[in-house]
Design a protein around this motif. Sequence first.
Motif, PDB file in Angstrom:
ATOM      1  N   THR A  55     -51.592 -54.630  -8.638  1.00  0.00           N
ATOM      2  CA  THR A  55     -51.021 -54.460  -9.968  1.00  0.00           C
ATOM      3  C   THR A  55     -50.618 -53.016 -10.222  1.00  0.00           C
ATOM      4  O   THR A  55     -49.533 -52.739 -10.743  1.00  0.00           O
ATOM      5  N   ILE A  56     -51.515 -52.085  -9.845  1.00  0.00           N
ATOM      6  CA  ILE A  56     -51.176 -50.680 -10.071  1.00  0.00           C
ATOM      7  C   ILE A  56     -49.958 -50.310  -9.242  1.00  0.00           C
ATOM      8  O   ILE A  56     -49.065 -49.600  -9.704  1.00  0.00           O
ATOM      9  N   ALA A  57     -49.890 -50.837  -8.015  1.00  0.00           N
ATOM     10  CA  ALA A  57     -48.728 -50.546  -7.176  1.00  0.00           C
ATOM     11  C   ALA A  57     -47.446 -51.077  -7.809  1.00  0.00           C
ATOM     12  O   ALA A  57     -46.410 -50.416  -7.802  1.00  0.00           O
ATOM     13  N   ILE A  58     -47.514 -52.282  -8.387  1.00  0.00           N
ATOM     14  CA  ILE A  58     -46.313 -52.867  -8.987  1.00  0.00           C
ATOM     15  C   ILE A  58     -45.891 -52.071 -10.218  1.00  0.00           C
ATOM     16  O   ILE A  58     -44.713 -51.810 -10.439  1.00  0.00           O
ATOM     17  N   LEU A  59     -46.880 -51.671 -11.017  1.00  0.00           N
ATOM     18  CA  LEU A  59     -46.537 -51.044 -12.292  1.00  0.00           C
ATOM     19  C   LEU A  59     -46.331 -49.535 -12.205  1.00  0.00           C
ATOM     20  O   LEU A  59     -45.812 -48.926 -13.133  1.00  0.00           O
ATOM     21  N   GLY A  64     -42.389 -54.617  -6.453  1.00  0.00           N
ATOM     22  CA  GLY A  64     -43.123 -53.370  -6.653  1.00  0.00           C
ATOM     23  C   GLY A  64     -42.929 -52.412  -5.490  1.00  0.00           C
ATOM     24  O   GLY A  64     -42.654 -51.234  -5.688  1.00  0.00           O
ATOM     25  N   ILE A  65     -43.044 -52.935  -4.272  1.00  0.00           N
ATOM     26  CA  ILE A  65     -42.899 -52.077  -3.091  1.00  0.00           C
ATOM     27  C   ILE A  65     -41.501 -51.489  -3.027  1.00  0.00           C
ATOM     28  O   ILE A  65     -41.320 -50.300  -2.782  1.00  0.00           O
ATOM     29  N   TYR A  66     -40.508 -52.342  -3.278  1.00  0.00           N
ATOM     30  CA  TYR A  66     -39.131 -51.862  -3.202  1.00  0.00           C
ATOM     31  C   TYR A  66     -38.905 -50.730  -4.196  1.00  0.00           C
ATOM     32  O   TYR A  66     -38.286 -49.710  -3.879  1.00  0.00           O
ATOM     33  N   SER A  67     -39.450 -50.892  -5.403  1.00  0.00           N
ATOM     34  CA  SER A  67     -39.086 -49.931  -6.442  1.00  0.00           C
ATOM     35  C   SER A  67     -39.821 -48.600  -6.327  1.00  0.00           C
ATOM     36  O   SER A  67     -39.457 -47.653  -6.991  1.00  0.00           O
ATOM     37  N   VAL A  68     -40.859 -48.519  -5.463  1.00  0.00           N
ATOM     38  CA  VAL A  68     -41.506 -47.211  -5.293  1.00  0.00           C
ATOM     39  C   VAL A  68     -40.510 -46.209  -4.719  1.00  0.00           C
ATOM     40  O   VAL A  68     -40.361 -45.099  -5.206  1.00  0.00           O
ATOM     41  N   ASN A  69     -39.809 -46.603  -3.665  1.00  0.00           N
ATOM     42  CA  ASN A  69     -38.866 -45.681  -3.008  1.00  0.00           C
ATOM     43  C   ASN A  69     -37.434 -46.206  -2.979  1.00  0.00           C
ATOM     44  O   ASN A  69     -36.583 -45.611  -2.333  1.00  0.00           O
ATOM     45  N   ASN A  70     -37.200 -47.337  -3.602  1.00  0.00           N
ATOM     46  CA  ASN A  70     -35.898 -48.001  -3.482  1.00  0.00           C
ATOM     47  C   ASN A  70     -35.479 -48.196  -2.039  1.00  0.00           C
ATOM     48  O   ASN A  70     -34.341 -47.935  -1.677  1.00  0.00           O
ATOM     49  N   ASN A  71     -36.410 -48.582  -1.174  1.00  0.00           N
ATOM     50  CA  ASN A  71     -35.933 -48.942   0.156  1.00  0.00           C
ATOM     51  C   ASN A  71     -36.560 -50.229   0.664  1.00  0.00           C
ATOM     52  O   ASN A  71     -37.691 -50.569   0.316  1.00  0.00           O
ATOM     53  N   THR A  72     -35.776 -50.955   1.461  1.00  0.00           N
ATOM     54  CA  THR A  72     -36.237 -52.254   1.931  1.00  0.00           C
ATOM     55  C   THR A  72     -37.065 -52.127   3.208  1.00  0.00           C
ATOM     56  O   THR A  72     -37.735 -53.067   3.599  1.00  0.00           O
ATOM     57  N   PHE A  73     -37.019 -50.947   3.831  1.00  0.00           N
ATOM     58  CA  PHE A  73     -37.820 -50.721   5.027  1.00  0.00           C
ATOM     59  C   PHE A  73     -39.304 -50.951   4.725  1.00  0.00           C
ATOM     60  O   PHE A  73     -40.022 -51.564   5.518  1.00  0.00           O
ATOM     61  N   ASP A  74     -39.728 -50.473   3.529  1.00  0.00           N
ATOM     62  CA  ASP A  74     -41.130 -50.616   3.154  1.00  0.00           C
ATOM     63  C   ASP A  74     -41.558 -52.078   3.038  1.00  0.00           C
ATOM     64  O   ASP A  74     -42.724 -52.405   3.243  1.00  0.00           O
ATOM     65  N   ILE A  75     -40.609 -52.961   2.684  1.00  0.00           N
ATOM     66  CA  ILE A  75     -40.962 -54.380   2.571  1.00  0.00           C
ATOM     67  C   ILE A  75     -41.298 -54.945   3.948  1.00  0.00           C
ATOM     68  O   ILE A  75     -42.282 -55.658   4.124  1.00  0.00           O
ATOM     69  N   GLY A  76     -40.484 -54.559   4.947  1.00  0.00           N
ATOM     70  CA  GLY A  76     -40.756 -54.985   6.316  1.00  0.00           C
ATOM     71  C   GLY A  76     -42.088 -54.447   6.809  1.00  0.00           C
ATOM     72  O   GLY A  76     -42.875 -55.153   7.452  1.00  0.00           O
TER      73      GLY A  76
END
Lengths: 504, 155
Positions: free
Chosen positions: A44-48, A402-414
């Motif tokens: 949750t903290i990561a998303i928000l 949430g992950i995408y919006s931390v850095n605006n990159n899709t690499f982190d999702i992978g």
Amino acid sequence: MELVSNLALGFQTAISPLNLFYCFLGVLIGTLIGVLPGIGPVQTIAILLPATFALPPVTALIMLAGIYYGAQYGGSTTSILVNVPGEASSVVTCMDGYQMALQGRAGAALTIAALGSFFAGCFATLLLAVLAIPLSELAFKFGPAEYFSLMVFGLIGSIVFASGSVIKAVGMVVLGLILGMVGTDITSGTQRFSFGIPELADGLGFVPLAMGLFGISEIIKSLERREKREVLKSKIMGFWMSKKEIKAAAPAVVRGTLTGSLLGILPGGGVILASFISYMLEKKISRDPQSFGKGNIRGVASPESANNAASQTCFVPLLTLGIPSNVILAMMAGAMIIHGIQPGPRVISSNPSLFWGVIVSMWVGNLMLVILNLPLIGIWVKLLSVPYRLLYPAILLFCCIGIYSVNNNTFDIGLTALFGLLGYTFAKLECEPAPLILGFVLGPMMEENLRRGMLLSRGDPSIFFTRPLSLAFLLMALAMLIVIALPAIRRKREDAFREEGEKS
Amino acid sequence: MHIRRTKDFKAGLIFIFFGIASAVFSAGYQIGTSAKMGPGYFPFALGGVLTVLGLVVSLGSLSRGEGTRKARSFRVKPVVLVLSSVVLFGLLLRPFGLVFSTVILIIVSSMASDEFKKKEAILNAFVLLAIVLIVFVYFLKFQIPLLPSLLVGRI
């Protein structure tokens, strides 16, 4: 009285309408995700976190802290009513809480959980305020050797408190330290383990690592288990406790609060450990240990107070020494850095209204929780009847966004998917991920302090053993290792974690 | 000799793999001296320690005695479907936008459950899509591409 004027300053900050609103929002969201199994404060903290960028730093921290201790309140509701822990720290509450519910005392169990948590919250807030200044002054005396040894102590702590084999936990810490090395080396500018991938130049992201190891792997594990949830159908009647129950529960609350506060401060400790140890303690000193696990109110009162106390006192090492003691606090450290505040002893002097505002907001938040919690239980129960097959895709989706919006990159999702696979593999092999995460967070700091210390001593490692504070930390770490290696204690520790394993 | 605890044996192998990899790559960076450590010093040492730990864990799982305790087996379906739904979301987000990738994520991940129902999953996808659009895009103003970039380019 310095303390009074500090707390007054804190009050001014905490009760501004904006902060009050976000504190409320934080504890509400915290309770919500605490109630829902499968999603915890880390995700949750990561998303928000990205959503708080627009807020002033103090408001953001007040809200994020609220999510954390709010989750401790919510977790107990699920444990008592459904016999499934909403949060890992509520595992022990299932044992006696659900039994109480079966005996028609669900209302009393919920009340003592809320009141015990409130008492613990008040005490922990005060303790935090009292300890903050002396500890941060102590921290100014720290050189690189002291910091290095303190981190060793913290990492050993996370090993001691991990379940399963000690040597595997050590391996997980070392693996975490190595993963922390990925990215640009600050001293020389060399790229390490980044293999020419530009996204890795700044290091592995903490959010993808934590979400993968905890969030995604947890979902896969739950899908294997196919557990059935049965929400208590009968109406929850009677929130009032009987005189006999109050008499039994009150001292247990005090003991739980003290145990939890102490364990929260120790590096490597945290809420899960606090609720566990306090339950064991309660059972140990009871004249009637047989009644535990059969609906003894003390088995609810003590661990619920302990986990809430610990969720607040574990801010002590972060705010005074700059060292996060567990995963959530590591997220909080990340949040502070993003908002331009370096966690450490300087926060109190350079940002007094932020420091005291956050501390006082914890007390305010606890007050809101105790008022909020009991009337809302009906809503939480409805929410729990949403089947897991609809819930987990939602959790995955919120994680990914949430992950995408931390850095605006899709690499982190992978990357998250990759760590999800790794986390699931580790779970199968009974390797605990918590020591890895702590190693990952402390790795770069440890390396820097090791380098600086060795530079100061011209390559002589005795610097770590001759400075008294540093030596004290190392001796404490050694003592902890010796203690768990003793056969009698090892057996106890295995028993404790076995009970946990069966329930979860 | 045979493997008594497969769990420990495999965990040890993972440690050895990461340990050797770390030591080998760090050897390529400047190691330096203990007084003036280079970027390779700490990770090289850690790699060595991890390799030794891995060896201890693996060798400790071998024994002459009888009986093997196996690691709990993987169930392939949830692992593959959950992970691929996440990877697909990451791959599709930039070129096709949030709307499309959300629906794919929900439907693919829902299939991992043993109680999967097609209609229910599709309905769930659209309800969650609405929540995401309202909460994250409208209220929290997240900067996320919504529609396929091809389409947006044409309009």
